[in-house]
Motif scaffolding. Sequence first.
Motif, PDB file in Angstrom:
ATOM      1  N   ARG A  54       0.838  -1.199   0.000  1.00 16.59           N
ATOM      2  CA  ARG A  54       0.000   0.000   0.000  1.00 16.59           C
ATOM      3  C   ARG A  54       0.871   1.246   0.000  1.00 16.59           C
ATOM      4  O   ARG A  54       1.835   1.328   0.755  1.00 16.59           O
ATOM      5  CB  ARG A  54      -0.875  -0.017   1.251  1.00 16.59           C
ATOM      6  N   ILE A  61      -7.562   3.319   8.761  1.00 14.58           N
ATOM      7  CA  ILE A  61      -8.641   3.499   9.736  1.00 14.58           C
ATOM      8  C   ILE A  61      -8.229   2.843  11.052  1.00 14.58           C
ATOM      9  O   ILE A  61      -7.686   1.742  11.066  1.00 14.58           O
ATOM     10  CB  ILE A  61      -9.962   2.880   9.223  1.00 14.58           C
ATOM     11  N   THR A 114      -5.360  14.678  10.703  1.00 14.77           N
ATOM     12  CA  THR A 114      -6.620  14.046  11.076  1.00 14.77           C
ATOM     13  C   THR A 114      -6.435  12.534  11.179  1.00 14.77           C
ATOM     14  O   THR A 114      -5.488  11.980  10.627  1.00 14.77           O
ATOM     15  CB  THR A 114      -7.715  14.315  10.013  1.00 14.77           C
ATOM     16  N   ALA A 116      -8.778   8.757  11.040  1.00 16.83           N
ATOM     17  CA  ALA A 116     -10.059   8.105  10.729  1.00 16.83           C
ATOM     18  C   ALA A 116     -10.309   7.030  11.777  1.00 16.83           C
ATOM     19  O   ALA A 116      -9.453   6.168  11.985  1.00 16.83           O
ATOM     20  CB  ALA A 116     -10.013   7.497   9.330  1.00 16.83           C
ATOM     21  N   PRO A 139      -6.837  -1.535   7.513  1.00 18.64           N
ATOM     22  CA  PRO A 139      -7.437  -1.347   6.192  1.00 18.64           C
ATOM     23  C   PRO A 139      -7.932  -2.702   5.677  1.00 18.64           C
ATOM     24  O   PRO A 139      -7.768  -3.713   6.362  1.00 18.64           O
ATOM     25  CB  PRO A 139      -6.263  -0.857   5.348  1.00 18.64           C
ATOM     26  N   SER A 140      -8.535  -2.720   4.514  1.00 11.43           N
ATOM     27  CA  SER A 140      -9.038  -3.983   3.971  1.00 11.43           C
ATOM     28  C   SER A 140      -7.875  -4.952   3.712  1.00 11.43           C
ATOM     29  O   SER A 140      -6.773  -4.539   3.356  1.00 11.43           O
ATOM     30  CB  SER A 140      -9.820  -3.728   2.688  1.00 11.43           C
ATOM     31  N   ARG A 192     -16.476   8.825   1.637  1.00 13.93           N
ATOM     32  CA  ARG A 192     -16.650   7.546   0.940  1.00 13.93           C
ATOM     33  C   ARG A 192     -18.044   7.028   1.256  1.00 13.93           C
ATOM     34  O   ARG A 192     -18.430   6.968   2.407  1.00 13.93           O
ATOM     35  CB  ARG A 192     -15.593   6.531   1.393  1.00 13.93           C
ATOM     36  N   GLU A 216      -8.100  12.263  -0.025  1.00 20.05           N
ATOM     37  CA  GLU A 216      -8.093  12.015   1.407  1.00 20.05           C
ATOM     38  C   GLU A 216      -8.295  10.541   1.698  1.00 20.05           C
ATOM     39  O   GLU A 216      -7.913  10.048   2.731  1.00 20.05           O
ATOM     40  CB  GLU A 216      -9.193  12.831   2.083  1.00 20.05           C
ATOM     41  N   ALA A 217      -8.931   9.840   0.802  1.00 14.80           N
ATOM     42  CA  ALA A 217      -9.186   8.417   1.005  1.00 14.80           C
ATOM     43  C   ALA A 217      -8.937   7.671  -0.296  1.00 14.80           C
ATOM     44  O   ALA A 217      -9.378   8.116  -1.345  1.00 14.80           O
ATOM     45  CB  ALA A 217     -10.633   8.207   1.447  1.00 14.80           C
ATOM     46  N   PRO A 218      -8.201   6.534  -0.246  1.00 16.32           N
ATOM     47  CA  PRO A 218      -7.990   5.756  -1.465  1.00 16.32           C
ATOM     48  C   PRO A 218      -9.307   5.310  -2.059  1.00 16.32           C
ATOM     49  O   PRO A 218      -9.412   5.086  -3.249  1.00 16.32           O
ATOM     50  CB  PRO A 218      -7.158   4.559  -1.029  1.00 16.32           C
TER      51      PRO A 218
HETATM   52  P1  AMP Z   1      -9.337   0.791   3.436  1.00 14.08           P
HETATM   53  O1  AMP Z   1      -9.869   0.191   4.698  1.00 14.08           O
HETATM   54  O2  AMP Z   1      -8.314  -0.031   2.739  1.00 14.08           O
HETATM   55  O3  AMP Z   1     -10.448   1.213   2.512  1.00 14.08           O
HETATM   56  O4  AMP Z   1      -8.576   2.127   3.850  1.00 14.08           O
HETATM   57  C1  AMP Z   1      -9.016   3.006   4.855  1.00 14.08           C
HETATM   58  C2  AMP Z   1      -9.739   4.195   4.326  1.00 14.08           C
HETATM   59  O5  AMP Z   1      -9.837   5.255   5.295  1.00 14.08           O
HETATM   60  C3  AMP Z   1      -9.013   4.798   3.179  1.00 14.08           C
HETATM   61  O6  AMP Z   1      -9.933   5.152   2.166  1.00 14.08           O
HETATM   62  C4  AMP Z   1      -8.328   5.998   3.816  1.00 14.08           C
HETATM   63  O7  AMP Z   1      -7.900   6.974   2.942  1.00 14.08           O
HETATM   64  C5  AMP Z   1      -9.377   6.486   4.735  1.00 14.08           C
HETATM   65  N1  AMP Z   1      -8.763   7.369   5.725  1.00 14.08           N
HETATM   66  C6  AMP Z   1      -7.951   7.014   6.709  1.00 14.08           C
HETATM   67  N2  AMP Z   1      -7.529   8.107   7.400  1.00 14.08           N
HETATM   68  C7  AMP Z   1      -8.086   9.184   6.824  1.00 14.08           C
HETATM   69  C8  AMP Z   1      -8.026  10.600   7.077  1.00 14.08           C
HETATM   70  N3  AMP Z   1      -7.302  11.117   8.064  1.00 14.08           N
HETATM   71  N4  AMP Z   1      -8.743  11.402   6.269  1.00 14.08           N
HETATM   72  C9  AMP Z   1      -9.486  10.880   5.284  1.00 14.08           C
HETATM   73  N5  AMP Z   1      -9.584   9.573   4.989  1.00 14.08           N
HETATM   74  C10 AMP Z   1      -8.893   8.713   5.748  1.00 14.08           C
END
Ligand code: AMP
Length: 319
Positions: A54, A61, A114, A116, A139-140, A192, A216-218
Amino acid sequence: VNTETIAGRDAIAAAVQQLLAGNVVAVPTETVYGLAADALNPHAVLKIFETKERPKLNPLIVHLPSTTWLERVAVVPQERLVRQLVERFWPGPLTLVLPRQAMVPDVVTAGLDTVAIRMSAHPLLTDILHAFGQPVAAPSANRSGRISPTTAAHVQEELGSRIPLIVDGGATEHGIESTIVAVRNSRIELLRRGPVTAEQLRDFAEVIESQTTTIEAPGQLPSHYAPNAQLLLVDELQSFTPAAGQRVGGLSFAAVDAPQFAELRTLSSRGDAREAAANLFRCLRELDSAAVDLIVAEQLPEEGLGAAINDRLRRAAAR
Ligand code: AMP
Ligand code: MG
């Protein structure tokens, strides 16, 4: 490494042991399977990025063991609105993006100010977090950019031999990743789409689509959740005609008679969006492994969970 899969409650102690040792472990959540590590241990968190391949600029998160952790990892500015959202949707598939506290390592937030956070409703993950006593980053549990796993077997396909342990909790309930929101200026900014719909959030405050141009989020990257085969989005599956000799996989929302497809998957025979979301990634995976030249997927009505599913389909189609 040798990847062990342990089902149900027998896996809890082994998972905690891995987390304490600073290792990664795949865990079920109510959305998709996650790849978890001690959120407060930067070395452990780095292993998540290495395992998934990644990009380090994609933040993770953080899953909290309880709401008492909210103020330890985040600053809660819109006190009332955040409280209301937490009370209504936690534990559950809603992730909040809030200003972070210093205890959260940079590698977790990709250097952002920030963080998540969410609290999962999955009984196995809940028990693992209680026993571990600390938040995990998760993450996933797929290789970066690929289809998210909704069963332990999918995790094995994605990360087998890269991780020591998969906690098998069966197929996940929602099947798509959590809804991510930021609360800013008393408004809810939707970063998202996911199982908690924009319509549900509107009961609490004005909901605006993400304004930011920076990623901000993938989940916001144009290409994500990508199958190997090219994916084409259509409004109606039945009217698609394959070219001569072309092997096409069809992904329909509801029951359909479409013999032109070499492989056909139906997300929900009764056309139910919740059931469709739960089956989405499994069906995409199955079509992808059926060696088709093309996958043609039907869009859902753009409302509620349908909008969240369409969002995944559009990103799967982009490349
Ligand atoms: P995934 O669980 O693989 O989808 O990845 C976690 C998701 O949370 C991703 O889309 C990240 O970009 C998003 N995310 C984590 N931290 C932040 C943050 N500080 N601001 C915005 N999005 C976040
Ligand atoms: Mg992901």
